[in-house]
Motif scaffolding. Structure first.
Motif, PDB file in Angstrom:
ATOM      1  N   ARG A 167       0.813  -1.221   0.000  1.00 29.26           N
ATOM      2  CA  ARG A 167       0.000   0.000   0.000  1.00 29.26           C
ATOM      3  C   ARG A 167       0.844   1.269   0.000  1.00 29.26           C
ATOM      4  O   ARG A 167       0.419   2.277  -0.545  1.00 29.26           O
ATOM      5  CB  ARG A 167      -0.949  -0.001   1.198  1.00 29.26           C
ATOM      6  N   VAL A 168       2.003   1.257   0.641  1.00 32.80           N
ATOM      7  CA  VAL A 168       2.791   2.493   0.727  1.00 32.80           C
ATOM      8  C   VAL A 168       3.970   2.521  -0.241  1.00 32.80           C
ATOM      9  O   VAL A 168       4.717   3.509  -0.261  1.00 32.80           O
ATOM     10  CB  VAL A 168       3.296   2.736   2.162  1.00 32.80           C
ATOM     11  N   ARG A 169       4.121   1.501  -1.047  1.00 33.66           N
ATOM     12  CA  ARG A 169       5.275   1.437  -1.944  1.00 33.66           C
ATOM     13  C   ARG A 169       5.276   2.568  -2.971  1.00 33.66           C
ATOM     14  O   ARG A 169       6.342   2.954  -3.464  1.00 33.66           O
ATOM     15  CB  ARG A 169       5.320   0.078  -2.637  1.00 33.66           C
ATOM     16  N   MET A 219      10.869   0.311  -0.446  1.00 31.34           N
ATOM     17  CA  MET A 219      11.608   1.297  -1.226  1.00 31.34           C
ATOM     18  C   MET A 219      11.245   1.267  -2.712  1.00 31.34           C
ATOM     19  O   MET A 219      11.043   0.209  -3.302  1.00 31.34           O
ATOM     20  CB  MET A 219      13.114   1.045  -1.056  1.00 31.34           C
ATOM     21  N   SER A 220      11.167   2.464  -3.286  1.00 35.18           N
ATOM     22  CA  SER A 220      10.956   2.619  -4.719  1.00 35.18           C
ATOM     23  C   SER A 220      11.636   3.897  -5.171  1.00 35.18           C
ATOM     24  O   SER A 220      12.045   4.725  -4.350  1.00 35.18           O
ATOM     25  CB  SER A 220       9.461   2.687  -5.045  1.00 35.18           C
ATOM     26  N   SER A 221      11.730   4.071  -6.478  1.00 32.83           N
ATOM     27  CA  SER A 221      12.315   5.294  -7.017  1.00 32.83           C
ATOM     28  C   SER A 221      11.406   6.493  -6.791  1.00 32.83           C
ATOM     29  O   SER A 221      11.832   7.637  -6.948  1.00 32.83           O
ATOM     30  CB  SER A 221      12.584   5.120  -8.517  1.00 32.83           C
ATOM     31  N   GLU A 222      10.150   6.238  -6.394  1.00 31.40           N
ATOM     32  CA  GLU A 222       9.188   7.318  -6.179  1.00 31.40           C
ATOM     33  C   GLU A 222       9.365   8.002  -4.817  1.00 31.40           C
ATOM     34  O   GLU A 222       8.955   9.148  -4.641  1.00 31.40           O
ATOM     35  CB  GLU A 222       7.754   6.772  -6.270  1.00 31.40           C
ATOM     36  N   ALA A 254      19.777   3.841  -1.869  1.00 34.89           N
ATOM     37  CA  ALA A 254      18.642   4.766  -1.898  1.00 34.89           C
ATOM     38  C   ALA A 254      19.101   6.189  -1.588  1.00 34.89           C
ATOM     39  O   ALA A 254      18.576   6.859  -0.701  1.00 34.89           O
ATOM     40  CB  ALA A 254      17.575   4.321  -0.904  1.00 34.89           C
ATOM     41  N   ALA A 255      20.063   6.664  -2.367  1.00 37.07           N
ATOM     42  CA  ALA A 255      20.608   8.001  -2.152  1.00 37.07           C
ATOM     43  C   ALA A 255      19.613   9.092  -2.522  1.00 37.07           C
ATOM     44  O   ALA A 255      19.797  10.253  -2.153  1.00 37.07           O
ATOM     45  CB  ALA A 255      21.892   8.173  -2.960  1.00 37.07           C
ATOM     46  N   HIS A 256      18.554   8.720  -3.234  1.00 35.21           N
ATOM     47  CA  HIS A 256      17.556   9.711  -3.663  1.00 35.21           C
ATOM     48  C   HIS A 256      16.587  10.088  -2.544  1.00 35.21           C
ATOM     49  O   HIS A 256      15.789  11.011  -2.709  1.00 35.21           O
ATOM     50  CB  HIS A 256      16.755   9.154  -4.837  1.00 35.21           C
ATOM     51  N   VAL A 257      16.653   9.395  -1.403  1.00 36.61           N
ATOM     52  CA  VAL A 257      15.699   9.623  -0.316  1.00 36.61           C
ATOM     53  C   VAL A 257      16.270  10.629   0.685  1.00 36.61           C
ATOM     54  O   VAL A 257      17.381  10.467   1.182  1.00 36.61           O
ATOM     55  CB  VAL A 257      15.362   8.301   0.409  1.00 36.61           C
ATOM     56  N   ASN A 258      15.494  11.674   0.972  1.00 37.17           N
ATOM     57  CA  ASN A 258      15.845  12.644   2.001  1.00 37.17           C
ATOM     58  C   ASN A 258      15.308  12.142   3.337  1.00 37.17           C
ATOM     59  O   ASN A 258      14.101  11.902   3.468  1.00 37.17           O
ATOM     60  CB  ASN A 258      15.241  14.005   1.679  1.00 37.17           C
ATOM     61  N   LEU A 259      16.182  12.023   4.328  1.00 35.21           N
ATOM     62  CA  LEU A 259      15.813  11.460   5.619  1.00 35.21           C
ATOM     63  C   LEU A 259      15.583  12.582   6.629  1.00 35.21           C
ATOM     64  O   LEU A 259      16.403  13.490   6.764  1.00 35.21           O
ATOM     65  CB  LEU A 259      16.918  10.523   6.097  1.00 35.21           C
ATOM     66  N   HIS A 260      14.447  12.506   7.350  1.00 36.23           N
ATOM     67  CA  HIS A 260      14.099  13.509   8.347  1.00 36.23           C
ATOM     68  C   HIS A 260      13.760  12.808   9.664  1.00 36.23           C
ATOM     69  O   HIS A 260      13.084  11.782   9.662  1.00 36.23           O
ATOM     70  CB  HIS A 260      12.862  14.318   7.920  1.00 36.23           C
ATOM     71  N   THR A 261      14.188  13.356  10.783  1.00 32.37           N
ATOM     72  CA  THR A 261      13.735  12.869  12.082  1.00 32.37           C
ATOM     73  C   THR A 261      12.693  13.841  12.629  1.00 32.37           C
ATOM     74  O   THR A 261      12.791  15.051  12.416  1.00 32.37           O
ATOM     75  CB  THR A 261      14.901  12.747  13.084  1.00 32.37           C
TER      76      THR A 261
END
Length: 273
Positions: A167-169, A219-222, A254-261
């Motif tokens: 569902r969240v992919r 994980m996906s490219s989206e 997955a370098a395209h993902v911006n990580l936030h806490t």
């Protein structure tokens, strides 16, 4: 019950805005704004706190279109009396959650019921609902389809089921629970063993490592933005959760993902989509 209608015509250039007003074991609340719609996902702080946090981003609860509720636990609903009763903001949830809230608050609220697994329209947002494994009456996750992209909410779940992953992919933004570090939880002197067992169970909460496993499967490219949420103040540290997830993202490329806490105590910077 709510019905699913055809998707709205997404022609607006106004950006969609997401603000995590706070996320942790004692309170969870997010604000989503589109051209036509202003909603909260959960209302787990006091009404006064929610008002103050919204004021900090130049918004007011009087203009809310509705409140989506994942489940009835207090860290997701404690602000409902002010918002839903005094301001008459509609609450969108499933029937078991509504019945639990009715018992909990002993007052009539404006419930707009959906069946778990249903998809419905809330203004210009399409809300996709799905069941999650947690120790509540009928807990759900959400995937919001907006003109700026898809926003997923997964804040309380003991493990990531195949359904949840699927569902969240397609999400472009995801709020994912990283509740605890297993070692810190096991060694915590303030929590009885029964509570530790509940948290570690398949209907409890995701550890940092379990969240990293889930993120890898989802994980996906989206996916562009990953928020780490629902951190325990006693059994986790933001730097631990971030390090575990950052390491996993690096390993899977997955370098395209911006990580936030996210934080229990302060509002996260607004993300414009």
């Amino acid at each position: 019950m709510l019905d699913f209608r055809p998707p709205p015509n997404y022609g607006s250039a106004v950006p969609v805005r997401l603000t995590i007003l706070g996320s942790g074991s004692a309170g969870n609340c997010a604000y989503v704004e589109t051209d036509e719609t202003r909603i909260l996902v959960d209302a787990g702080f006091s009404g006064r706190q929610i008002r103050a946090r919204m004021a900090g981003i130049g918004r007011t609860p009087e203009n809310l279109t509705g409140i989506l509720i994942t489940h009835e636990h207090s860290d997701h609903v404690q602000g409902l009396i002010l918002l839903a009763q005094k301001l008459r903001v509609p609450i969108y949830c499933n029937r078991p959650t509504a019945e639990a809230l009715q018992t909990q608050f002993q007052t009539r609220l404006d419930f707009r019921l959906f069946s778990t697994g249903a998809t419905f329209e809330l203004g210009d947002i399409i809300v996709e609902t799905f069941t999650v494994p947690h120790d509540a009456q009928d807990p759900v996750g959400f995937l919001l389809h907006t003109s700026g992209g898809k926003i997923g909410f997964l804040t309380d779940l003991g493990h990531a089921t195949r359904l949840v992953i699927e569902r969240v992919r397609t999400a472009n933004v995801l709020l994912l629970e990283t509740n605890h570090d297993v070692k810190l939880l096991q060694e915590c002197p303030h929590r009885p063993w029964s509570l530790k067992q509940r948290i570690l169970s398949r209907h409890g909460h995701l550890s940092n490592a379990a969240a990293a496993d889930a993120a890898e499967q989802m994980m996906s490219s989206e996916l562009r933005h990953l928020y780490l949420g629902h951190l325990s103040s006693e059994c986790n540290k933001p730097e631990l959760a971030r390090a575990v997830m950052q390491d996993r993202l690096g390993k899977i490329g997955a370098a395209h993902v911006n990580l936030h806490t996210t934080s229990q105590s302060h509002v996260s910077p607004t993300l414009a989509l």
